[in-house]
Structures are given as structure tokens and as C-alpha cells.
Design an enzyme around this catalytic site. Sequence first.
Site, short mmCIF file in Angstrom:
data_model
loop_
_atom_site.label_atom_id
_atom_site.label_comp_id
_atom_site.label_asym_id
_atom_site.label_seq_id
_atom_site.Cartn_x
_atom_site.Cartn_y
_atom_site.Cartn_z
N GLY A 1 -10.67 -1.55 4.50
CA GLY A 1 -10.54 -2.80 5.25
C GLY A 1 -11.49 -2.92 6.42
N ASP B 1 -1.82 -2.75 5.57
CA ASP B 1 -0.73 -1.95 5.02
C ASP B 1 -1.24 -0.53 4.90
OD1 ASP B 1 1.58 -1.03 3.85
OD2 ASP B 1 1.23 -2.01 1.93
N THR C 1 -0.55 3.80 5.40
CA THR C 1 0.51 4.80 5.29
C THR C 1 0.85 5.44 6.63
OG1 THR C 1 -1.14 6.47 4.74
CG2 THR C 1 -0.04 5.35 2.91
#
Length: 142
Positions: free
Chosen positions: A10, A28, A30
Site C-alpha cells: 500500500g 488492513d 496484521t
Amino acid sequence: PRVELVIQDGRAFLEDQSGSNYDLVIVDVTGSSGPGEPLFTEEFYNLVMVRLTPDGLMVSQIEPPGLDSDVFMGTINRQRDVFGPDRVFCYLAFLTTFTPGMVSFSLASKSGLDPVRDFKGIRIRARRQFGVILHRPGGQCL
């Protein structure tokens, strides 16, 4: 097309998109350590801010406060430093599929859209279906 889904690094994608603007950036990740660490920095949030349209939003999964409250508040504070203290909202949700049980998200608004005032119908549906807890900016997230 109205939606283009891009799955790749990203930060690298946003860095390569000079001149492009987005209505929504969803982060999103982890966790805030390891490969996801660059997506929890003030530099990354500044990059997102530059790439958002005037009414753009960033939604980000962040560390649950129960796992590491310092990381949780550090993330919220970095987002508030970039977007403004009244433009970052905290959400907590309990999901049985997530090992610790609680997940946390933030919504950062470039223009100051308020999810309580401006998205009332969406918030009510989400609360009914998923048990989402919304905290107003300026208040404590914990």
C-alpha cells in the site's frame, strides 16, 4: 469502473500515484510490527492525507487496546497529528473469529465528516449487526 481493488504494498502504491486521489483508503494490517510497521507511521498517514479527495476517508485496523494500549494510543495520536484531533474516530468490535476477541479500527476524515452526525443510519445498522462501539473524538478511546 466505480471501484478499483488494488492488492499490493500500500505504501509503495500510494508513493507511485502522484496526482491521483482516492475517496477511501482501507488499511488492513496484521500488526504494527514486522512488515506492517511502515503503515503505522506519521509519514504514511501524511501520504494517505495527500492522496485523499477533499471528502476522503481512511479506515484502518489498529492494535486492540487490550493487547498493547501504548501501541493503540500511539497509533491514534499519530493519526490525530495528521488529520486533526476532531477528525479521527475509534471503533471497538468483538469478533469471535479473532483470537483476542476485540478488534479496533479508526476512521480518519480529511474534511471532518463525523460518523455520528453524518453517517447516523450506517452507524445504527452496524451497531445492530456487529456490536460496534463508537467513541467520539476528544474523549478517551479506552
